[in-house]
Design a protein around this motif. Structure first.
Motif, PDB file in Angstrom:
ATOM      1  N   THR A   1      -9.647  -5.395  12.044  1.00  0.00           N
ATOM      2  CA  THR A   1      -8.443  -4.256  11.693  1.00  0.00           C
ATOM      3  C   THR A   1      -7.316  -4.990  11.105  1.00  0.00           C
ATOM      4  O   THR A   1      -6.999  -5.922  11.730  1.00  0.00           O
ATOM      5  CB  THR A   1      -8.159  -3.696  13.204  1.00  0.00           C
ATOM      6  OG1 THR A   1      -9.080  -3.081  14.075  1.00  0.00           O
ATOM      7  CG2 THR A   1      -7.201  -2.538  13.061  1.00  0.00           C
ATOM      8  N   ASP A   2      -6.707  -4.349  10.079  1.00  0.00           N
ATOM      9  CA  ASP A   2      -5.691  -4.920   9.328  1.00  0.00           C
ATOM     10  C   ASP A   2      -4.338  -4.528  10.391  1.00  0.00           C
ATOM     11  O   ASP A   2      -3.573  -3.533   9.911  1.00  0.00           O
ATOM     12  CB  ASP A   2      -5.520  -4.201   8.322  1.00  0.00           C
ATOM     13  CG  ASP A   2      -4.333  -4.868   7.347  1.00  0.00           C
ATOM     14  OD1 ASP A   2      -3.854  -5.923   7.482  1.00  0.00           O
ATOM     15  OD2 ASP A   2      -3.784  -4.114   6.488  1.00  0.00           O
ATOM     16  N   VAL A   3      -4.001  -5.391  11.214  1.00  0.00           N
ATOM     17  CA  VAL A   3      -2.913  -5.279  12.034  1.00  0.00           C
ATOM     18  C   VAL A   3      -1.676  -5.225  11.551  1.00  0.00           C
ATOM     19  O   VAL A   3      -0.903  -4.318  11.680  1.00  0.00           O
ATOM     20  CB  VAL A   3      -3.048  -6.127  13.395  1.00  0.00           C
ATOM     21  CG1 VAL A   3      -1.886  -5.922  14.417  1.00  0.00           C
ATOM     22  CG2 VAL A   3      -4.286  -5.882  14.233  1.00  0.00           C
TER      23      VAL A   3
ATOM     24  N   VAL B   1      -1.162  -2.053   9.517  1.00  0.00           N
ATOM     25  CA  VAL B   1      -0.930  -0.761  10.508  1.00  0.00           C
ATOM     26  C   VAL B   1       0.472  -0.795  11.148  1.00  0.00           C
ATOM     27  O   VAL B   1       1.040   0.116  11.109  1.00  0.00           O
ATOM     28  CB  VAL B   1      -1.904  -1.011  11.667  1.00  0.00           C
ATOM     29  CG1 VAL B   1      -1.561   0.019  12.571  1.00  0.00           C
ATOM     30  CG2 VAL B   1      -3.299  -0.964  11.146  1.00  0.00           C
TER      31      VAL B   1
ATOM     32  N   THR C   1       3.126   1.897  10.114  1.00  0.00           N
ATOM     33  CA  THR C   1       3.684   2.499  11.180  1.00  0.00           C
ATOM     34  C   THR C   1       5.274   2.961  11.233  1.00  0.00           C
ATOM     35  O   THR C   1       5.690   3.956  11.393  1.00  0.00           O
ATOM     36  CB  THR C   1       3.209   2.118  12.561  1.00  0.00           C
ATOM     37  OG1 THR C   1       1.762   2.133  12.904  1.00  0.00           O
ATOM     38  CG2 THR C   1       3.749   2.983  13.727  1.00  0.00           C
TER      39      THR C   1
ATOM     40  N   GLY D   1       1.073   5.386  14.802  1.00  0.00           N
ATOM     41  CA  GLY D   1       0.371   3.886  15.298  1.00  0.00           C
ATOM     42  C   GLY D   1      -1.235   4.418  15.412  1.00  0.00           C
ATOM     43  O   GLY D   1      -2.212   3.722  14.926  1.00  0.00           O
ATOM     44  N   VAL D   2      -1.185   5.325  16.057  1.00  0.00           N
ATOM     45  CA  VAL D   2      -2.491   5.706  16.642  1.00  0.00           C
ATOM     46  C   VAL D   2      -3.395   6.363  15.348  1.00  0.00           C
ATOM     47  O   VAL D   2      -4.783   5.997  15.217  1.00  0.00           O
ATOM     48  CB  VAL D   2      -2.584   7.073  17.771  1.00  0.00           C
ATOM     49  CG1 VAL D   2      -4.106   7.650  18.068  1.00  0.00           C
ATOM     50  CG2 VAL D   2      -2.102   6.510  18.936  1.00  0.00           C
TER      51      VAL D   2
ATOM     52  N   LEU E   1      -4.342   3.015  13.391  1.00  0.00           N
ATOM     53  CA  LEU E   1      -5.470   2.370  13.813  1.00  0.00           C
ATOM     54  C   LEU E   1      -6.691   3.014  13.429  1.00  0.00           C
ATOM     55  O   LEU E   1      -7.651   2.291  13.392  1.00  0.00           O
ATOM     56  CB  LEU E   1      -5.027   2.180  15.319  1.00  0.00           C
ATOM     57  CG  LEU E   1      -4.121   0.962  15.716  1.00  0.00           C
ATOM     58  CD1 LEU E   1      -3.770   1.051  16.956  1.00  0.00           C
ATOM     59  CD2 LEU E   1      -4.607  -0.427  15.111  1.00  0.00           C
TER      60      LEU E   1
ATOM     61  N   SER F   1      -7.788   2.339  10.049  1.00  0.00           N
ATOM     62  CA  SER F   1      -8.076   1.382   9.620  1.00  0.00           C
ATOM     63  C   SER F   1      -9.349   0.617   9.927  1.00  0.00           C
ATOM     64  O   SER F   1      -9.722  -0.611   9.770  1.00  0.00           O
ATOM     65  CB  SER F   1      -6.741   0.159  10.272  1.00  0.00           C
ATOM     66  OG  SER F   1      -6.944   0.166  11.584  1.00  0.00           O
ATOM     67  N   GLN F   2     -10.037   1.439  11.060  1.00  0.00           N
ATOM     68  CA  GLN F   2     -11.450   0.770  11.318  1.00  0.00           C
ATOM     69  C   GLN F   2     -12.222   1.198  10.288  1.00  0.00           C
ATOM     70  O   GLN F   2     -12.722   2.076   9.747  1.00  0.00           O
ATOM     71  CB  GLN F   2     -11.929   1.909  12.461  1.00  0.00           C
ATOM     72  CG  GLN F   2     -10.960   1.756  13.540  1.00  0.00           C
ATOM     73  CD  GLN F   2     -10.966   0.158  14.377  1.00  0.00           C
ATOM     74  OE1 GLN F   2     -11.964  -0.518  14.358  1.00  0.00           O
ATOM     75  NE2 GLN F   2      -9.821  -0.138  14.780  1.00  0.00           N
TER      76      GLN F   2
END
Length: 59
Positions: free
Chosen positions: A6-8, A11, A15, A49-50, A53, A56-57
């Protein structure tokens, strides 16, 4: 097959930018005054954020 991560950072950046733009638009249009931004900001940032995320999966 190699699993991607995941590209934290993306994200988190998305966000913050999405939340800030949403709060600015709501305040600019008079829907949500600045005085009421405390709880609303937290809820909008968590929701963004949710969604970020989930989006981004990658497979």
């Amino acid at each position: 097959m190699k699993k991607t991560k995941t590209d934290v950072p993306g994200v988190i950046a998305g966000t913050v930018l999405t939340g800030a733009a949403t709060l600015w638009m709501l305040n600019d249009n008079g829907i949500l005054p600045i005085e009421d931004l405390g709880p609303a900001a937290a809820v909008l940032l968590v929701a963004a954020g949710v969604i970020g995320l989930a989006a981004s999966q990658r497979d």
